[in-house]
Motif scaffolding. Structure first.
Motif, PDB file in Angstrom:
ATOM      1  N   LYS A 254      40.196   7.144  72.681  1.00  0.00           N
ATOM      2  CA  LYS A 254      38.760   6.866  73.018  1.00  0.00           C
ATOM      3  C   LYS A 254      37.935   6.401  72.422  1.00  0.00           C
ATOM      4  N   SER A 255      38.346   7.227  70.837  1.00  0.00           N
ATOM      5  CA  SER A 255      36.333   7.090  69.608  1.00  0.00           C
ATOM      6  C   SER A 255      36.742   5.757  68.735  1.00  0.00           C
ATOM      7  N   GLN A 271      30.051   4.477  79.596  1.00  0.00           N
ATOM      8  CA  GLN A 271      31.270   4.816  80.922  1.00  0.00           C
ATOM      9  C   GLN A 271      32.731   4.709  79.796  1.00  0.00           C
ATOM     10  N   ASP A 273      34.509   6.623  79.165  1.00  0.00           N
ATOM     11  CA  ASP A 273      35.734   7.198  79.949  1.00  0.00           C
ATOM     12  C   ASP A 273      36.246   6.511  80.458  1.00  0.00           C
ATOM     13  N   ARG A 274      35.495   5.234  81.516  1.00  0.00           N
ATOM     14  CA  ARG A 274      36.220   4.755  82.562  1.00  0.00           C
ATOM     15  C   ARG A 274      37.023   4.102  82.215  1.00  0.00           C
ATOM     16  N   TRP A 276      38.193   3.810  78.624  1.00  0.00           N
ATOM     17  CA  TRP A 276      39.842   4.818  77.821  1.00  0.00           C
ATOM     18  C   TRP A 276      41.012   4.900  80.120  1.00  0.00           C
ATOM     19  N   ASP A 277      40.398   5.471  80.109  1.00  0.00           N
ATOM     20  CA  ASP A 277      41.315   5.998  81.818  1.00  0.00           C
ATOM     21  C   ASP A 277      42.380   4.624  82.150  1.00  0.00           C
ATOM     22  N   GLU A 280      44.912   3.311  79.172  1.00  0.00           N
ATOM     23  CA  GLU A 280      45.551   4.572  79.570  1.00  0.00           C
ATOM     24  C   GLU A 280      46.367   4.225  80.968  1.00  0.00           C
TER      25      GLU A 280
END
Length: 397
Positions: A254-255, A271, A273-274, A276-277, A280
């Motif tokens: 993510k970083s 956003q 996290d959105r 990166w999710d 994945e």
């Protein structure tokens, strides 16, 4: 220039509808959206003009129910400039014209050089329009007076323009042609949803492999869902080029995604996290997309000479014939016959007769006037190409 106001009060709306009912003649209608700013294509301003009533500017989000307006003008011709752009937004409001006149389409059929509203108004009426707010965010409230003046000008002169163009169509013998085109515009069904809309991602051809395509799909879908949720244009959240950069860079964490300078946009970090999710999910999914999508469309014409020489010769023989006919009729070739229609019948032709070609064109959506003028000429060109391929006559250059 008079000062305009937006009607957002139901009592004032009812009064305006009564004035429109009592007026006479066709009505000019236009819609302003917030394309490029909002996710939806909803109308944020509806402009209406009718002789004897004047210009009215309606606020759809505030008014909600537009049935009084439909009742007021639902039995007369509605005049648009580029109707196909406005009809979907009007239908969302329950507004449906019984018949239309499209000044942009009429100008195309007349072979006019400029078909934008400003060019058409200046050519027909000698009036210069200042078109400064076409790309504005019409969801803004309150709307500035200069924007309201712009919106009013979109309909103020349209009826007089319509009358002049109708006379010119009659003089050119194109009244029936225009009527068929207007009806086709009004009755054209909406395009069915694409099976895989994520494939519209700009630059997707650079992505290699089903796994990378899965990541691209998940990122596009995540952006689409968030854009719909906040009613913001997807490209304003994270541009296509930024999504593509994230796919191609394949960040390990993510970083690393956050550190990718090409990953830009107002929501690229808020956003995180959105996104990166989504990456994945694309890396884990077992539902991998196809790398090549089958299509019923012919391949690009540049490849025909190698893949289907006879079809290539048919197209090269018929296309200049259609272009010459369009020139004779003083209209763009694409208005005489949709280029894709010609490509399809050239790639996979029926019998080389006017009736067979006409039936094929009709099944593709060609109008009767288009078929009447082109089917025989296309059939003759196909026969000529076949004879040339057989060595009976020289091939067309």
């Amino acid at each position: 220039m008079p000062e305009y106001s937006v009607i957002d009060d139901h009592a004032e709306f009812e009064e305006a509808c009564r004035a429109l009912t009592d007026a006479h003649g066709p009505v000019a209608v236009d819609v302003e959206r917030a394309s490029g700013f909002r996710y939806s294509q909803r109308a944020y301003l509806v402009q209406v003009f009718r002789e004897g009533a004047g210009v009215f500017l309606f606020d759809p989000p505030a008014l909600g129910d537009f049935m009084p307006l439909q009742a007021a003008i639902g039995d007369v011709e509605w005049v648009f400039h580029a109707a196909s752009q406005d009809l979907p937004s009007l239908r969302e409001l329950g507004l449906e014209p019984p018949s239309i006149f499209d000044t942009e389409l009429a100008s195309r059929l007349l072979g006019c050089d400029g078909v934008g509203l400003a060019a058409v108004v200046e050519r027909t009426l000698g009036i210069t329009l200042a078109k400064a707010h076409s790309a504005a965010d019409w969801s803004t409230r309150p709307l500035p007076q200069s924007w309201l003046e712009y919106g009013a000008l979109d309909v103020l002169h349209l009826i007089r323009v319509r009358d002049i163009l109708a006379e010119q169509l009659a003089e050119a013998g194109k009244t029936e042609i225009a009527a068929q085109e207007f009806h086709a515009t009004l009755t054209k069904p909406p395009k069915p949803p694409r099976a895989e809309p994520w494939r519209r991602l700009s630059g997707l051809h650079k992505v290699r492999g089903a796994r990378q395509l899965a990541v691209a799909r998940e990122l596009w879908t995540a952006r689409e869902e968030y854009a719909k949720e906040v009613d913001v244009s997807p490209g304003r959240l994270v541009p296509d080029r930024a999504l593509l950069a994230a796919v191609l860079a394949a960040p390990a964490s993510k970083s690393a995604l956050a550190g990718l300078k090409e990953f830009t946009g107002r929501a690229s970090r808020t956003q995180l996290d959105r996104w990166w999710d989504a990456i994945e999910r694309g890396r884990r999914t077992e539902e991998l997309p196809r790398e090549r999508v089958p299509s019923d469309a012919p391949p690009p014409a540049r490849s025909w000479a190698d893949r289907n020489p006879e079809a290539d010769l048919r197209l090269k023989t018929a296309r200049p014939v259609v272009e010459a006919l369009a020139t004779k009729l003083h209209m763009p070739t694409e208005n005489l016959l949709t280029p894709d229609h010609l490509r399809r019948v050239a790639w996979q032709p029926p019998a080389f007769t006017a009736d067979a070609i006409g039936s094929a064109l009709e099944s593709l959506g060609a109008r009767p006037w288009q078929i009447a003028r082109t089917a025989q000429k296309i059939a003759d060109a196909f026969v000529e190409a076949h004879q040339a391929a057989s060595g009976e006559i020289p091939a067309a250059s």
